[in-house]
Design an enzyme around this catalytic site. Structure first.
Site, PDB file in Angstrom:
ATOM      1  N   ARG A 254       7.002 -11.370   5.166  1.00 46.43           N
ATOM      2  CA  ARG A 254       6.612 -11.204   6.569  1.00 46.43           C
ATOM      3  C   ARG A 254       7.251 -12.313   7.396  1.00 46.43           C
ATOM      4  O   ARG A 254       7.331 -13.464   6.970  1.00 46.43           O
ATOM      5  CB  ARG A 254       5.092 -11.249   6.724  1.00 46.43           C
ATOM      6  CG  ARG A 254       4.399 -10.106   5.989  1.00 46.43           C
ATOM      7  CD  ARG A 254       2.908 -10.125   6.163  1.00 46.43           C
ATOM      8  NE  ARG A 254       2.279  -9.174   5.260  1.00 46.43           N
ATOM      9  CZ  ARG A 254       0.968  -9.078   5.076  1.00 46.43           C
ATOM     10  NH1 ARG A 254       0.153  -9.875   5.742  1.00 46.43           N
ATOM     11  NH2 ARG A 254       0.476  -8.188   4.232  1.00 46.43           N
TER      12      ARG A 254
ATOM     13  N   GLN B 175       0.669 -10.982  -2.969  1.00 48.03           N
ATOM     14  CA  GLN B 175      -0.695 -10.508  -2.744  1.00 48.03           C
ATOM     15  C   GLN B 175      -1.325 -10.089  -4.075  1.00 48.03           C
ATOM     16  O   GLN B 175      -0.679  -9.427  -4.887  1.00 48.03           O
ATOM     17  CB  GLN B 175      -0.701  -9.310  -1.803  1.00 48.03           C
ATOM     18  CG  GLN B 175      -0.399  -9.652  -0.353  1.00 48.03           C
ATOM     19  CD  GLN B 175      -0.542  -8.435   0.537  1.00 48.03           C
ATOM     20  OE1 GLN B 175      -0.017  -7.371   0.241  1.00 48.03           O
ATOM     21  NE2 GLN B 175      -1.264  -8.578   1.625  1.00 48.03           N
TER      22      GLN B 175
ATOM     23  N   HIS C 291      -8.552  -0.748   0.502  1.00 46.63           N
ATOM     24  CA  HIS C 291      -7.650  -1.890   0.318  1.00 46.63           C
ATOM     25  C   HIS C 291      -8.516  -3.071  -0.122  1.00 46.63           C
ATOM     26  O   HIS C 291      -9.582  -3.306   0.452  1.00 46.63           O
ATOM     27  CB  HIS C 291      -6.944  -2.273   1.618  1.00 46.63           C
ATOM     28  CG  HIS C 291      -6.172  -1.176   2.247  1.00 46.63           C
ATOM     29  ND1 HIS C 291      -4.794  -1.136   2.246  1.00 46.63           N
ATOM     30  CD2 HIS C 291      -6.571  -0.066   2.932  1.00 46.63           C
ATOM     31  CE1 HIS C 291      -4.377  -0.067   2.902  1.00 46.63           C
ATOM     32  NE2 HIS C 291      -5.439   0.593   3.334  1.00 46.63           N
TER      33      HIS C 291
ATOM     34  N   LYS D 137     -14.343  -3.376   7.535  1.00 44.85           N
ATOM     35  CA  LYS D 137     -14.057  -4.188   6.359  1.00 44.85           C
ATOM     36  C   LYS D 137     -15.157  -5.203   6.106  1.00 44.85           C
ATOM     37  O   LYS D 137     -15.987  -5.497   6.986  1.00 44.85           O
ATOM     38  CB  LYS D 137     -12.723  -4.928   6.529  1.00 44.85           C
ATOM     39  CG  LYS D 137     -12.696  -5.898   7.701  1.00 44.85           C
ATOM     40  CD  LYS D 137     -11.388  -6.675   7.772  1.00 44.85           C
ATOM     41  CE  LYS D 137     -11.377  -7.618   8.968  1.00 44.85           C
ATOM     42  NZ  LYS D 137     -10.223  -8.547   8.951  1.00 44.85           N
TER      43      LYS D 137
ATOM     44  N   CYS E 203       0.783  -1.235   0.000  1.00 41.39           N
ATOM     45  CA  CYS E 203       0.000   0.000   0.000  1.00 41.39           C
ATOM     46  C   CYS E 203       0.821   1.295   0.000  1.00 41.39           C
ATOM     47  O   CYS E 203       0.460   2.228  -0.729  1.00 41.39           O
ATOM     48  CB  CYS E 203      -1.014   0.003   1.132  1.00 41.39           C
ATOM     49  SG  CYS E 203      -0.670  -1.016   2.542  1.00 41.39           S
TER      50      CYS E 203
ATOM     51  N   HIS F  76      -5.535  -1.048  -4.648  1.00 40.78           N
ATOM     52  CA  HIS F  76      -5.897   0.079  -3.796  1.00 40.78           C
ATOM     53  C   HIS F  76      -6.661   1.086  -4.638  1.00 40.78           C
ATOM     54  O   HIS F  76      -6.198   1.494  -5.706  1.00 40.78           O
ATOM     55  CB  HIS F  76      -4.656   0.696  -3.157  1.00 40.78           C
ATOM     56  CG  HIS F  76      -3.970  -0.243  -2.215  1.00 40.78           C
ATOM     57  ND1 HIS F  76      -2.933  -1.061  -2.609  1.00 40.78           N
ATOM     58  CD2 HIS F  76      -4.219  -0.525  -0.918  1.00 40.78           C
ATOM     59  CE1 HIS F  76      -2.556  -1.803  -1.576  1.00 40.78           C
ATOM     60  NE2 HIS F  76      -3.317  -1.494  -0.537  1.00 40.78           N
TER      61      HIS F  76
ATOM     62  N   ASP G  58      -3.145  -7.630  -4.973  1.00 42.27           N
ATOM     63  CA  ASP G  58      -3.451  -6.395  -4.269  1.00 42.27           C
ATOM     64  C   ASP G  58      -4.090  -5.361  -5.184  1.00 42.27           C
ATOM     65  O   ASP G  58      -3.791  -5.296  -6.375  1.00 42.27           O
ATOM     66  CB  ASP G  58      -2.144  -5.804  -3.724  1.00 42.27           C
ATOM     67  CG  ASP G  58      -2.262  -5.416  -2.264  1.00 42.27           C
ATOM     68  OD1 ASP G  58      -3.397  -5.356  -1.769  1.00 42.27           O
ATOM     69  OD2 ASP G  58      -1.229  -5.186  -1.629  1.00 42.27           O
TER      70      ASP G  58
END
Length: 580
Positions: free
Chosen positions: A308, A326, A456, A410, A279, A330, A328
């Site tokens: 991670r 991911q 997100h 969320k 992000c 945004h 991902d």
């Protein structure tokens, strides 16, 4: 005074909690030197942790389960007894149970302390429990594993014994059958058998090597993902794998996620950090490109690999790793467009995930947690927008109070696989926090600076985990459109190789993922080997097939179709191999 607390017969948690105590009692009878830790009920069973001088063996588990059945047959009453802190300390000091003493020291002064007794066994516990050991009708011990006291690696190493309990032998048998099916579907076993992937293990635990067959499936997933995002108005971007530590401090990840991040590395006297999230980079891309409300909404997407730190004991095949990609995205939008953008995400979720046969789902709206940032006004606006999108989309949902992330509410969507297991896949999160931290703005219709809202969003969650779920969902037998090889062409004799090679080239030029097995082996052996790799179809070339321009077809399920004209076979295959 001790009292008997009778639980509802439908309370599986109470049943399994009592089974855990019975397990601990059996271990103490058979292994008096063992020290007991904690023994909770879980969603599908129970466990208890023990400190003992050697590992428990499979033979030990048989003995322990037999002793549990003796305790159950004795019909011991399970009694609850409140005790003072001094009484509790004296009781467990006399029993030489140091882990219980440590737990007592952590209980707040104002809290009630209770123990539960059954026969000679006493345990520090809040309950609930069934009335007696005779009310435990069906049990089974399953496995053992290592565990650290309180999950902290510097604490003593314990042994965890897992078991399960049900209200009937029929329910237990059904559960054990499901466990056997889960073992049959284990993506780690299938991944090795089908040559899909390996984990580095001693060369790098939690890191994945994608083998050619698995890489083909991954590429199909990624190509499909990108094409759908192109169609839905997303702009694809790439971001680096590291950045200066300052970026992660500004985003707040260093404060909130430091325990899940790798240690910084020093480059030319400056600290850099492997990215745990994509992000902040997408925010920087937004700052480079957006000037006016006319530019909004901006939908940035990336298949971005993040890193991670996960403790080695928590790593699990592709499901929990240290480096993963991911899927991902945004989204940056005006406040008035928030609900409509969420609706569009929900449409994309169904369009993507439904292609893989996941149609049964449970949807949760997670609201503000106790520890959070942002104003009440922002939280209400975001929660209302998520709820409005769900209602307008006609999606049934459950509210999950306090389970939002620290920066916003969320939507979490859990999909159910072929054997009914629930998997958390897609998520939509609203964020007012990062736009403020990075001072994002655009010119609104009045020409004034206004703060955008950030969403997100992930569909798969991660490529690695979703791939592992797919392997288990399909038991490695991917549908034709997704299979690593859609066809394996096989020759009966060497004289058939030129004809088979020409057919193979024709299939490849038609976009079919085809391979050839032209080895000097018996055709039955070749078929069995391809079936073990779960190749959907095997096309066989022999004398008649060459002479008549046909193929004989075998499927991985064992079905046979003899002497099909090649043009017909190819046309049929192309039609059936289209993505779902």
């Amino acid at each position: 005074m001790a009292q008997v607390v009778v639980q509802d017969k439908g309370d599986l948690k109470a049943l399994r909690h009592s089974a855990a105590h019975t397990l601990a009692q059996a271990v103490k009878r058979l292994f008096p030197e063992a020290r007991v830790g904690v023994g909770p009920a879980t969603d599908d069973g129970f466990y208890y942790d023990f400190h003992y001088s050697r590992p428990f063996t499979p033979e030990d588990l048989v003995r322990i389960e037999d002793e549990m059945r003796k305790i159950i047959s004795q019909g011991l009453v399970i009694e609850r007894r409140p005790v003072s802190r001094e009484e509790a300390v004296a009781l467990f000091s006399g029993m030489d149970e140091p882990f219980k003493l440590e737990l007592i020291s952590s209980i707040p002064d104002e809290a009630e302390i209770t123990v539960y007794e059954q026969g000679e066994f006493v345990d520090l516990c809040r309950g609930p429990h069934v009335a007696g050991t005779g009310d435990i009708p069906a049990i089974k011990l399953l496995t053992t594993s290592g565990a650290y006291w309180k999950g902290i690696e510097s604490n003593p190493s314990l042994q965890r014994i897992y078991g399960t309990a049900f209200w009937s032998e029929a329910d237990l048998a059904a559960h054990l059958l499901k466990l056997e099916e889960i073992r049959r579907r284990d993506h780690r076993k299938l991944g090795r058998e089908l040559d899909l992937f390996r984990t580095l293990d001693e060369k790098g635990a939690g890191l994945v090597l994608w083998l050619p067959r698995g890489s083909r499936v991954r590429r199909i997933l990624e190509d499909l993902w990108k094409s759908l995002h192109d169609r839905h108005g997303y702009k694809y971007v790439y971001s680096p794998h590291i950045a200066r530590l300052d970026l992660w401090k500004q985003s707040g990840h260093w404060d909130y996620y430091r325990d899940s991040m790798f240690s910084p590395m020093e480059i030319e006297g400056v600290e850099y950090e492997l990215k745990p999230m994509n992000c902040p980079f997408h925010i920087m891309i937004f700052r480079e490109s957006v000037k006016s409300y006319r530019d909004l909404p901006i939908r940035l997407s990336e298949l971005g690999t993040v890193y991670r730190y996960e403790r080695s004991g928590t790593l699990h095949g592709l499901m929990r790793v240290r480096g993963f990609t991911q899927d991902d995205a945004h989204l940056f939008c005006r406040p008035e467009d928030l609900a409509s953008e969420i609706e569009k995400v929900l449409v994309l979720v169904d369009e993507m995930i439904g292609r893989f046969g996941f149609t049964d789902r449970t949807v949760y709206l997670s609201t503000r947690p106790e520890k959070s940032v942002g104003s009440d006004e922002h939280w209400k606006m975001a929660t209302d927008a998520l709820e409005s999108a769900l209602i307008k989309s006609g999606i049934p949902y459950q509210t999950d109070p306090g389970e939002g992330v620290f920066y916003g509410p969320k939507i979490d969507i859990k999909f159910h696989d072929a054997i009914g297991r629930s998997w958390q896949l897609s998520t939509v999160q609203v964020d007012f926090n990062l736009p403020e931290k990075f001072d994002l703005s655009f010119r609104n219709t009045q020409g004034e600076a206004e703060r955008p809202i950030m969403i997100h969003r992930a569909l798969f969650g991660s490529i690695e985990r979703f791939f592992g779920i797919l392997v288990e969902h399909y038991v490695g037998a991917f549908p034709l459109w997704l299979a690593p090889e859609q066809v394996m062409i096989m020759t009966i004799a060497d004289r058939h190789i030129p004809d088979a090679e020409a057919l193979l080239e024709r299939l490849k030029s038609s976009g079919i993922r085809a391979e050839g097995d032209f080895r000097n082996e018996k055709i039955g052996f070749k078929i069995r080997e391809a079936q073990m790799l779960k190749v959907p179809e095997m096309w066989i070339i022999g004398d008649r097939e060459v002479a008549e321009g046909r193929v004989s077809i075998r499927t991985r399920e064992g079905e046979k179709t003899d002497l099909v004209l090649r043009d017909e076979a190819i046309s049929s295959l192309i039609e059936r191999a289209r993505p779902a």
